[in-house]
Design a protein around this motif. Structure first.
Motif, mmCIF file in Angstrom:
data_model
loop_
_atom_site.group_PDB
_atom_site.id
_atom_site.type_symbol
_atom_site.label_atom_id
_atom_site.label_comp_id
_atom_site.label_asym_id
_atom_site.label_seq_id
_atom_site.Cartn_x
_atom_site.Cartn_y
_atom_site.Cartn_z
ATOM 1 N N SER A 21 0.827 -1.206 0.000
ATOM 2 C CA SER A 21 0.000 0.000 0.000
ATOM 3 C C SER A 21 0.862 1.256 0.000
ATOM 4 O O SER A 21 0.610 2.194 -0.761
ATOM 5 C CB SER A 21 -0.929 -0.010 1.215
ATOM 6 N N LEU A 26 -5.703 1.472 -0.707
ATOM 7 C CA LEU A 26 -4.680 1.721 0.305
ATOM 8 C C LEU A 26 -5.157 1.287 1.683
ATOM 9 O O LEU A 26 -6.283 1.588 2.087
ATOM 10 C CB LEU A 26 -4.320 3.210 0.342
ATOM 11 N N ASN A 32 -10.704 3.986 -0.358
ATOM 12 C CA ASN A 32 -9.585 3.116 -0.004
ATOM 13 C C ASN A 32 -10.022 2.227 1.153
ATOM 14 O O ASN A 32 -11.229 2.059 1.392
ATOM 15 C CB ASN A 32 -8.350 3.947 0.353
#
Length: 324
Positions: free
Chosen positions: A60, A93, A113
């Motif tokens: 990430s 992420l 995310n």
């Protein structure tokens, strides 16, 4: 043109314990931590899960760094302090590198995310817009209170459940005008909107709806009752010690509730409408104003087409109007 920064952002110095989206821990670090009495030491299954989480976080961070590098290259930016906007949305992420090197960052997009905590903005004091909706945030405690310059904050579609904690974190953002918290568990709390409006009076638009004046008054009466009593008891700059006298209508004009009709009078005052209207008219204040009657003054064209003696026919007059 290539960037000269060898390191755009890093996780150096992070000491945050893992909370499902925090800093990366190594297996040796996790094994050396003091274990509470009576707990089972880490097993191979726990170590494998921890290793997988660390790998996901590392990937990430790498994606975030790559995206930042591409944006700087596209904008021909060499120095981190020249960066104003960063777009890190839809990158899947779970962790973001420390963004403190971007001292002049103004707007940051992190929508869509899988972030659970915000621990990557310790030095971004000039941030004015933060969009971090559609994530997995469970808490923002001690994460945003230093960002006092924020004007727009989007936290909708997350897992924030503690209303008091969340609102308290935003209390010092005196310039915050646009706040989105909808589609969080905390919005199901009773009187959620009134609570936020009262404790964050600087907010103008809450959950995409303009905060109305009657909402502010309702919030004030709900969460600041003592203050409202004091304000209601103050008249013309001084505190009224005695209770205000209750205004009563003339009992001769009010009929029994069971027989109320129309304007609450069985018959109009004074017997009929004309007398009632006349009485009210006589009780009004007499007003008077005076104006100049320009209709009596000749125009310049009229003066030219008539002889001089004709001007004597025109006399200026003042008109006085008096009414109630």
């Amino acid at each position: 043109m290539t960037t000269t920064n060898a390191l755009l952002c890093s996780n150096t110095g992070q000491k945050t314990d893992y909370h499902g989206g925090g800093a990366i821990l190594t297996q040796s670090q996790s094994q050396t931590q003091t274990q509470p009495t009576g707990t089972v030491p880490p097993t191979r299954t726990n170590a494998a899960a921890l290793s997988q989480i660390n790998r996901m976080n590392s990937e990430s961070v790498a994606r975030a760094q790559q995206s930042i590098a591409e944006q700087l290259k596209k904008q021909n930016l060499i120095r981190n302090k020249d960066v104003r906007d960063l777009y890190l949305s839809q990158l899947d992420l779970t962790e973001v590198c420390d963004l403190s090197d971007f001292k002049n960052l103004r707007r940051l997009w992190l929508n869509q995310n899988r972030l659970r905590f915000i621990n990557f903005l310790p030095g971004n004091f000039r941030l004015s817009e933060l969009h971090i909706s559609d994530n997995s945030l469970v808490s923002i405690a001690n994460s945003l209170r230093h960002l006092t310059g924020l004007q727009t904050l989007s936290l909708n579609n997350n897992q924030l459940a503690r209303m008091e904690e969340t609102v308290s974190e935003l209390a010092n953002m005196h310039g915050l005008q646009n706040l989105n918290l909808f589609h969080n568990p905390l919005t199901s709390e009773p009187q959620y909107r009134s609570y936020v409006i009262h404790h964050l009076p600087q907010v103008i638009v809450l959950d995409r709806s303009l905060v109305m004046e009657d909402e502010r008054l309702l919030a004030k009466r709900t969460f600041a009752q003592d203050r409202m009593r004091i304000e209601d008891s103050i008249g013309f700059g001084r505190l009224i010690r005695d209770k205000p006298k209750t205004h009563h209508l003339d009992r001769g004009l009010v009929i029994a509730p069971s027989k109320e009709i129309g304007n609450h009078y069985k018959v109009p005052p004074m017997g009929d409408d004309e007398k009632a209207a006349a009485k009210r008219a006589n009780q009004r204040t007499v007003m008077e104003f005076t104006r100049f009657d320009w209709s009596k003054v000749p125009l310049s064209e009229q003066k030219r087409t008539t002889d001089g003696s004709a001007e004597d026919e025109y006399e200026a007059q003042l008109i006085t109007v008096r009414f109630q």
